[in-house]
Design a protein around this motif. Sequence first.
Motif, mmCIF file in Angstrom:
data_model
loop_
_atom_site.group_PDB
_atom_site.id
_atom_site.type_symbol
_atom_site.label_atom_id
_atom_site.label_comp_id
_atom_site.label_asym_id
_atom_site.label_seq_id
_atom_site.Cartn_x
_atom_site.Cartn_y
_atom_site.Cartn_z
ATOM 1 N N LYS A 1 0.810 18.573 53.292
ATOM 2 C CA LYS A 1 1.194 17.204 52.982
ATOM 3 C C LYS A 1 2.443 16.791 53.767
ATOM 4 C CE LYS A 1 -0.740 17.410 48.305
ATOM 5 N NZ LYS A 1 -0.439 17.415 46.855
ATOM 6 N N LYS A 2 3.394 17.715 53.895
ATOM 7 C CA LYS A 2 4.605 17.407 54.654
ATOM 8 C C LYS A 2 4.277 17.154 56.123
ATOM 9 C CE LYS A 2 8.019 19.795 51.768
ATOM 10 N NZ LYS A 2 9.025 20.894 51.704
ATOM 11 N N ASN A 3 3.413 17.997 56.684
ATOM 12 C CA ASN A 3 3.034 17.821 58.087
ATOM 13 C C ASN A 3 2.319 16.489 58.300
ATOM 14 O OD1 ASN A 3 4.106 20.321 58.694
ATOM 15 N ND2 ASN A 3 2.136 21.388 58.607
ATOM 16 N N LEU A 4 1.449 16.130 57.343
ATOM 17 C CA LEU A 4 0.736 14.861 57.444
ATOM 18 C C LEU A 4 1.706 13.690 57.315
ATOM 19 C CD1 LEU A 4 -1.904 13.297 57.665
ATOM 20 C CD2 LEU A 4 -2.196 13.554 55.188
ATOM 21 N N ALA A 5 2.674 13.824 56.410
ATOM 22 C CA ALA A 5 3.666 12.764 56.231
ATOM 23 C C ALA A 5 4.482 12.561 57.506
ATOM 24 C CB ALA A 5 4.587 13.101 55.059
ATOM 25 N N ILE A 6 4.856 13.650 58.154
ATOM 26 C CA ILE A 6 5.622 13.563 59.404
ATOM 27 C C ILE A 6 4.797 12.879 60.488
ATOM 28 C CG2 ILE A 6 6.568 14.963 61.284
ATOM 29 C CD1 ILE A 6 7.500 16.945 59.101
ATOM 30 N N ALA A 7 3.506 13.222 60.561
ATOM 31 C CA ALA A 7 2.632 12.594 61.555
ATOM 32 C C ALA A 7 2.498 11.098 61.288
ATOM 33 C CB ALA A 7 1.262 13.265 61.538
ATOM 34 N N MET A 8 2.395 10.725 60.016
ATOM 35 C CA MET A 8 2.298 9.308 59.660
ATOM 36 C C MET A 8 3.579 8.566 60.020
ATOM 37 S SD MET A 8 0.364 9.335 55.960
ATOM 38 C CE MET A 8 -1.429 9.373 55.855
ATOM 39 N N MET A 9 4.718 9.193 59.731
ATOM 40 C CA MET A 9 6.002 8.566 60.042
ATOM 41 C C MET A 9 6.166 8.392 61.545
ATOM 42 S SD MET A 9 8.394 10.645 57.318
ATOM 43 C CE MET A 9 9.927 9.877 57.842
ATOM 44 N N ALA A 10 5.726 9.386 62.304
ATOM 45 C CA ALA A 10 5.829 9.298 63.763
ATOM 46 C C ALA A 10 4.958 8.174 64.299
ATOM 47 C CB ALA A 10 5.422 10.629 64.391
ATOM 48 N N TYR B 1 10.828 15.755 66.770
ATOM 49 C CA TYR B 1 11.984 14.878 66.565
ATOM 50 C C TYR B 1 11.962 14.286 65.160
ATOM 51 C CZ TYR B 1 14.934 10.729 66.824
ATOM 52 O OH TYR B 1 15.875 9.765 66.560
ATOM 53 N N VAL B 2 10.795 13.806 64.745
ATOM 54 C CA VAL B 2 10.673 13.207 63.408
ATOM 55 C C VAL B 2 10.931 14.255 62.332
ATOM 56 C CG1 VAL B 2 9.093 12.055 61.809
ATOM 57 C CG2 VAL B 2 9.048 11.470 64.239
ATOM 58 N N LYS B 3 10.421 15.456 62.570
ATOM 59 C CA LYS B 3 10.599 16.527 61.587
ATOM 60 C C LYS B 3 12.070 16.887 61.426
ATOM 61 C CE LYS B 3 8.943 21.168 60.459
ATOM 62 N NZ LYS B 3 8.050 22.280 60.883
ATOM 63 N N LYS B 4 12.789 16.986 62.556
ATOM 64 C CA LYS B 4 14.206 17.352 62.496
ATOM 65 C C LYS B 4 15.045 16.243 61.874
ATOM 66 C CE LYS B 4 14.033 20.466 66.478
ATOM 67 N NZ LYS B 4 14.457 20.685 67.887
ATOM 68 N N ARG B 5 14.675 14.987 62.165
ATOM 69 C CA ARG B 5 15.486 13.869 61.695
ATOM 70 C C ARG B 5 15.196 13.499 60.245
ATOM 71 N NH1 ARG B 5 16.174 7.901 64.588
ATOM 72 N NH2 ARG B 5 17.538 7.017 62.974
ATOM 73 N N PHE B 6 13.911 13.558 59.854
ATOM 74 C CA PHE B 6 13.549 13.073 58.523
ATOM 75 C C PHE B 6 12.976 14.152 57.597
ATOM 76 C CE2 PHE B 6 12.821 9.528 61.524
ATOM 77 C CZ PHE B 6 13.751 8.621 61.034
#
Length: 285
Positions: free
Chosen positions: A36-45, A55-60
């Motif tokens: 779920k976290k990986n999917l959330a990061i992909a959605m945010m990106a 970058y999104v993972k490190k920042r958010f």
Amino acid sequence: MDLNIFDDDFLYDGFQKFGVGGMISAIPHYSSLQYKKNLAIAMMASRGGFSSLDYVKKRFGNTLKINEIELSEPHQIIFEINKYVKQYVNTLSQRIDQIPDKTYPDTFGYLVASVALRRLRTSFKLARFSLFEGFRIESMCIIKLILEQCTWAYSVYNLTNEKVNTIQPSKSINNFKSVYPNIGKIYGEINEVSHLSTSRIRELVDIKDEEIWIKLTSPKDTLHTSLILLLATDIYCITSEIIFKKLLPTVDFINSQNNLPNRNRAFLTDFILFKKRVENLWSDK
């Protein structure tokens, strides 16, 4: 060639909505928190126009808060039964698929029996989907099809070309009673639910404030139907092993000496455990 209707397991194993920033997806209930976290990061990106997931993972990543969604107890039991049924049906189907076609007996009865059984994996998928959605009547109609196809396959697999056409699926239940004595009782219960009558209609409506409300789903009754699906799975596995016994390396559901159900099969023990859980929950409702 196998018939497949759904390609994604979540369609019939239960799914939940999952979204970030207005983007919505559907994921299986059993998805891990990391997934779920990986999917959330992909959605945010995607929504933010970022080209780098790192970058999104490190920042958010550290700010993500994902709430776990738990199934209700009835849905949890049905979900577990669905996974259990899927495991047995798919495992046996795959074993049968690995049998070289050239080793099949060269008779019309064996051919049509094989086709009937091998396509039932699709029926099981639809039955599981209907169960999870609370569609009791629709589930029973599909389970009825499964039982009729299993008993018909058993009735014709040893027959010659001329005799196969004389056996009707709806009339073949009695032929299986010597193998599975309770099948008549099971089939009768299925017919009672799947055939709507005046008495059944009364169970499908509620009258509130002088208005009639039609019940489209019945979660409580569907719990009991999930046990019927388990029995249908047992019958499917027994029938398949009887018909393909000589072509399978081993059999688990039947006694290879007399083609009768193996009384020590693990499936039977698991069914009793599921039955106790359903009965305990039913009595609390």
